[in-house]
Each structure stands twice: as C-alpha cells, then as structure tokens.
Write an enzyme that holds these catalytic residues in place. Structure first.
Site, short mmCIF file in Angstrom:
data_model
loop_
_atom_site.label_atom_id
_atom_site.label_comp_id
_atom_site.label_asym_id
_atom_site.label_seq_id
_atom_site.Cartn_x
_atom_site.Cartn_y
_atom_site.Cartn_z
N ASP A 1 0.85 -1.20 0.00
CA ASP A 1 0.00 0.00 0.00
C ASP A 1 0.88 1.24 0.00
OD1 ASP A 1 -2.24 1.63 0.11
OD2 ASP A 1 -3.07 0.70 1.92
N GLY A 2 0.29 2.40 -0.25
CA GLY A 2 0.97 3.67 -0.15
C GLY A 2 0.81 4.25 1.25
N GLY B 1 -6.83 9.13 0.85
CA GLY B 1 -7.87 8.75 -0.12
C GLY B 1 -9.13 8.24 0.57
N GLU C 1 -7.96 -0.27 4.50
CA GLU C 1 -6.49 -0.35 4.43
C GLU C 1 -5.92 -0.91 5.73
OE1 GLU C 1 -5.35 3.18 1.28
OE2 GLU C 1 -5.57 3.72 3.37
#
Ligand code: 5RP
Length: 240
Positions: A94-95, A110, A116
């Site tokens: 993931d970022g 986001g 997440e």
C-alpha cells in the site's frame, strides 16, 4: 525524477524485490492498497500474474478504486470473509501519506483507511511504497490525521477530539456537494494538533471515542518501506 516517477519507481522496485525474496509467490493471498503509488504496484503484479510468475494470486482490495482496477487488470478479488482468503493474507502492499523514522504511518488521504488498516493488520507482511515527500520527521506536522466517524457522531467525536487539543475539519467532496462519504458509508474528520501527539498512544485513544470507526495512524505493524527518491534511487527501510 518527478514525484509521479518516484512513486512508480518505488512501486515497481518493491514488487521485484519482494518477488526475488520469495515474499510474492504464485497462489499467494495479497492485500492491495489504494492510491497513485499502490496503482503501479498493482499493475506490475497483474503483469506478473499474467506471465505466470504470480499465477493464481487471490487479492483483497482496500477500496472501490482498487476493486475496479483489479477488475480491469484481471486480478481476482475476494472478501476477507471469503473461504478463499480465510481472513488472513500472505502480504499487503500500500501507499502512505506520511512515514516517520520508526516507519509509523499516517494513511487515509484517499479516505480508504478503514479497509487499508483491516488489510494491513491481517497480512503476515506489510509493505509500503512512497515517494520521498512522504518521509517526515514527525507524523501529523504537515498532513492532518484522518478519523473515520459514523455520520451520527460527527459533532460529538469532533468535540471529544477538541478536548485533546485537536482542530477538526469535516472532509468535503470534490465534484460532490457535501461531505466525503467513505466506501463504508461514514464521514472523515481531518485533525491537527498544535504539538505532535504520540502516534501509538493516539491510535488507541482516538478509537476509544464512541462513534469513531478508525483513524489513520498505523503504528501496530512494522512495515517494510520502499521510498523512491528524486535522484532515481530507492531507499529500503525495515526488514520483512
Ligand atoms: C488512501 C491512502 C493512500 O495510500 C495515501 O493517501 C497515499 O496515496 P498516494 O500514493 O496517491 O500518494 O492512504 O486512503
């Protein structure tokens, strides 16, 4: 390198480093993140799935954005509740919005922080890809902490957070009138404190407020972090 190029470089470098280490493998169960840095990693994973190097992977997506990308790329997506995934993942990638020197994170730029975090905390290995602007000395000094709240508790949660010294702004939609509604039907309060707060303490403390669904501090996992730099290099922090 531009910021976009740094994101892509970190993402593709990470996928190949993980593949070489045997941390990505055919048939694995993988969590796929959200945003503009996770996307090139997902594209590369799809390419490797098609070539056979990652044949038979099964994914959990962290957002509608990622589900749609996976549909387009032919990556099969399952619920974490499904028999195929059985609520555990071999790895997640993931970022992040901010990464501190201890590899603690702020995520949720986001508005996908809830899924997440479920995905990251369900994975045996958690991998983060980012450009160099995301590496900070202290979390929350520049990027506000997203807190996902049920709509009915929007005002009461903001009042409790203000008692801790926070100022909170309800996140507004873009090309949508009114607040952002998350993929799980909740709202986001973006919170700032004048002095940095302890991320691990506040990750737990904020979630104890009635009406909070989740917050964007990620401190309970030690991710392996890949940071793309302007000079084209990739800094690797932590170990898998
Ligand atoms: C979404 C996130 C993203 O990972 C974070 O906002 C980073 O996004 P990008 O890679 O586009 O900069 O937490 O909720």
């Amino acid at each position: 390198m531009t910021q976009t190029e740094q994101k892509e470089r970190a993402a593709i470098y990470a996928v190949h480093a993980l593949l070489a280490e045997g941390l990505l493998f055919p048939g694995m169960k993988i969590g796929l993140g959200t945003g503009s840095t996770a996307a090139p990693a997902i594209r590369e994973i799809a390419r490797l799935a098609q070539s056979g190097a990652l044949a038979g992977i099964k994914a959990a997506a962290t957002s509608f954005q990622t589900e749609i990308l996976c549909e387009e790329l032919g990556i099969p997506v399952y619920s974490l509740n499904s028999r195929q995934l059985g609520s555990s993942l071999d790895a997640a990638i993931d970022g992040a919005d901010e990464i501190d020197p201890q590899n603690r994170l702020i995520k949720g730029g986001g508005a996908a922080l809830l899924r997440e975090k479920i995905v990251a905390y369900s994975a045996k290995r958690f991998v983060v890809v980012a450009d160099e602007t995301k590496a900070v000395a202290s979390l929350g000094a520049a990027f506000p902490l997203p807190v996902e709240v049920v709509a009915e508790a929007r005002v009461s949660v903001a009042a409790r957070l203000r008692e801790t010294g926070a100022s909170c702004v309800l996140r507004e939609g873009v090309r949508k009138c009114g607040p952002v509604i998350t993929d799980s039907g909740n709202m986001i309060l973006d919170c700032r404190w004048q002095c940095p707060v302890d991320p691990a303490e506040y990750e737990a403390l904020i979630n104890a407020i009635a009406g909070v669904v989740e917050n964007g501090f990620f401190t309970r996992r030690q991710p392996l972090v890949f940071i793309g730099k302007a000079d084209g290099s990739v800094e690797v922090r932590g170990s898998a």
